[in-house]
Scaffold this motif. Structure first.
Motif, PDB file in Angstrom:
ATOM      1  N   GLU A 162       6.517  -8.052  -3.961  1.00 48.38           N
ATOM      2  CA  GLU A 162       6.456  -6.937  -3.457  1.00 48.38           C
ATOM      3  C   GLU A 162       7.457  -6.026  -3.291  1.00 48.38           C
ATOM      4  OE1 GLU A 162       5.115  -7.531   0.748  1.00 48.38           O
ATOM      5  OE2 GLU A 162       6.852  -9.012   1.252  1.00 48.38           O
ATOM      6  N   SER A 163       7.418  -4.833  -3.337  1.00 50.23           N
ATOM      7  CA  SER A 163       8.588  -3.705  -3.034  1.00 50.23           C
ATOM      8  C   SER A 163       9.315  -3.912  -1.822  1.00 50.23           C
ATOM      9  CB  SER A 163       7.997  -2.296  -3.571  1.00 50.23           C
ATOM     10  OG  SER A 163       7.208  -1.910  -2.429  1.00 50.23           O
ATOM     11  N   GLU A 164      10.282  -3.343  -1.795  1.00 51.62           N
ATOM     12  CA  GLU A 164      11.197  -3.345  -0.478  1.00 51.62           C
ATOM     13  C   GLU A 164      10.443  -2.443   0.655  1.00 51.62           C
ATOM     14  OE1 GLU A 164      15.180  -2.164  -1.190  1.00 51.62           O
ATOM     15  OE2 GLU A 164      15.703  -3.858  -2.303  1.00 51.62           O
ATOM     16  N   ASP A 165       9.736  -1.633   0.228  1.00 49.52           N
ATOM     17  CA  ASP A 165       9.203  -0.680   1.403  1.00 49.52           C
ATOM     18  C   ASP A 165       7.755  -1.052   1.516  1.00 49.52           C
ATOM     19  OD1 ASP A 165       7.876  -0.119  -1.063  1.00 49.52           O
ATOM     20  OD2 ASP A 165       8.318   1.856  -1.109  1.00 49.52           O
ATOM     21  N   ARG A 166       7.468  -2.282   1.068  1.00 52.92           N
ATOM     22  CA  ARG A 166       6.002  -2.951   1.219  1.00 52.92           C
ATOM     23  C   ARG A 166       4.954  -2.247   1.079  1.00 52.92           C
ATOM     24  NH1 ARG A 166       6.470  -7.695   4.193  1.00 52.92           N
ATOM     25  NH2 ARG A 166       4.233  -7.493   5.004  1.00 52.92           N
ATOM     26  N   ARG A 167       5.099  -1.384  -0.019  1.00 47.00           N
ATOM     27  CA  ARG A 167       4.258  -0.468  -0.388  1.00 47.00           C
ATOM     28  C   ARG A 167       3.633  -0.979  -1.882  1.00 47.00           C
ATOM     29  NH1 ARG A 167       2.152   2.303   3.607  1.00 47.00           N
ATOM     30  NH2 ARG A 167       3.846   3.229   5.171  1.00 47.00           N
ATOM     31  N   THR A 168       4.195  -1.647  -2.665  1.00 42.87           N
ATOM     32  CA  THR A 168       3.654  -1.968  -3.976  1.00 42.87           C
ATOM     33  C   THR A 168       3.891  -3.494  -3.947  1.00 42.87           C
ATOM     34  OG1 THR A 168       4.615   0.003  -4.653  1.00 42.87           O
ATOM     35  CG2 THR A 168       4.137  -1.965  -6.459  1.00 42.87           C
ATOM     36  N   TYR A 193      -0.650  -1.242   1.744  1.00 46.60           N
ATOM     37  CA  TYR A 193       0.050  -1.176   0.227  1.00 46.60           C
ATOM     38  C   TYR A 193      -0.725  -0.170  -0.289  1.00 46.60           C
ATOM     39  CZ  TYR A 193       2.409  -5.661   1.215  1.00 46.60           C
ATOM     40  OH  TYR A 193       3.161  -6.514   1.774  1.00 46.60           O
ATOM     41  N   THR A 194      -0.115   0.753  -1.069  1.00 48.74           N
ATOM     42  CA  THR A 194      -0.668   1.775  -2.012  1.00 48.74           C
ATOM     43  C   THR A 194      -1.057   1.351  -3.445  1.00 48.74           C
ATOM     44  OG1 THR A 194       1.544   2.667  -2.498  1.00 48.74           O
ATOM     45  CG2 THR A 194       0.575   3.413  -0.481  1.00 48.74           C
TER      46      THR A 194
END
Length: 266
Positions: free
Chosen positions: A165-171, A256-257
């Motif tokens: 997952e990404s650091e911004d918890r979006r991906t 998550y987007t």
């Protein structure tokens, strides 16, 4: 002189004859041998033989007839609804003497059932002997089998680093194992023997011995055919699509987007 003879005869009592009998006159000679010849001989008693057991047979017949009449009246009244509250005393009863089920083990499942396929197959199996007519020695069975196969994804086998997952918890990117097929499950309620042919010698053998596992081979063949059909039905591809859609909707609810779900190449 005549008066004297009349007075002599008047001294004797008058003898009357029986009905249709002969009355002797006074002065007639009596022959005792004549009475013996004309007297009827005494009759011997006639013995009529009586058959033993006749009363028992008649009693048994009437007992059976009475029971049959009672059964007919009860079933007839039950059928036409004459007595709605009448219960059939001759109804079939089933007694279950099975013991309680025992829990052998508990296993936690981390599997997601992503798809299920329902199948039906007609199993036609014949066993015969060469140069022997089928009506003598032959076994053939037509079995209609209905079964289902589930396809699941085992989340318990996800290893370290399978989720990124990404650091911004979006991906998020998830690598999952390939979907697997569960064993075929035969539906006994919708499976049945459509037709069965057996030769004379086969039927004679059935009269002396029974094979409770005679249909086991047919069931195994049906499971094999349904399993092969499930592999070619594209259930695994459908399971991948359903699993991917489930995870994307679940993670989207968490914010998550973008969610990517990967499966191994076939």
């Amino acid at each position: 002189m005549a008066d004297k003879e009349e007075s002599k005869t008047s001294e004797y009592p008058e003898v009357t004859s029986g009905a249709g009998g002969w009355s002797p006159e006074i002065g007639d000679p009596v022959d005792p041998r004549a009475d013996k010849r004309t007297a009827p001989a005494p009759r011997e008693p006639v013995v009529v033989p009586v058959k033993q057991g006749g009363g028992v047979t008649r009693g048994l017949f009437w007992l059976v007839a009475t029971i049959g009449l009672v059964i007919a009246l009860v079933l007839g009244a039950k059928t036409i609804g004459l007595f709605p509250g009448l219960t059939n005393p001759f109804a079939e009863q089933q007694t279950d003497r099975s013991g309680p089920a025992l829990l052998k083990s508990v296993q936690d499942l981390n599997q997601f059932v992503a798809a299920e396929g329902n199948f039906q197959v007609i199993v036609d199996v014949q066993k015969d002997r060469k140069y022997i007519p089928d009506f003598l020695l032959n076994e053939r069975i037509l079995f209609v089998a209905a079964g289902s196969v589930e396809v699941y994804v085992d989340f318990a086998s996800i290893g370290q680093g399978a989720v990124k997952e990404s650091e911004d918890r979006r991906t998020a990117e998830i690598n999952l194992p390939a979907p697997q097929l569960r064993p075929v499950r035969i539906d006994n309620d919708h499976s049945y023997v459509f037709e069965e042919e057996r030769g004379i010698f086969n039927r004679i053998g059935d009269a002396f011995s029974s094979d409770p596992n005679r249909l086991q081979e047919v069931y195994k063949l049906a499971e094999q055919k349904i399993g092969d059909a499930a592999k070619d039905a594209g259930l695994q591809k459908r399971a991948e699509d359903n699993t991917r859609k489930m995870l994307q909707q679940f993670l989207a609810a968490l914010g998550y987007t973008s969610v990517t779900v990967n499966f191994p190449a076939p």
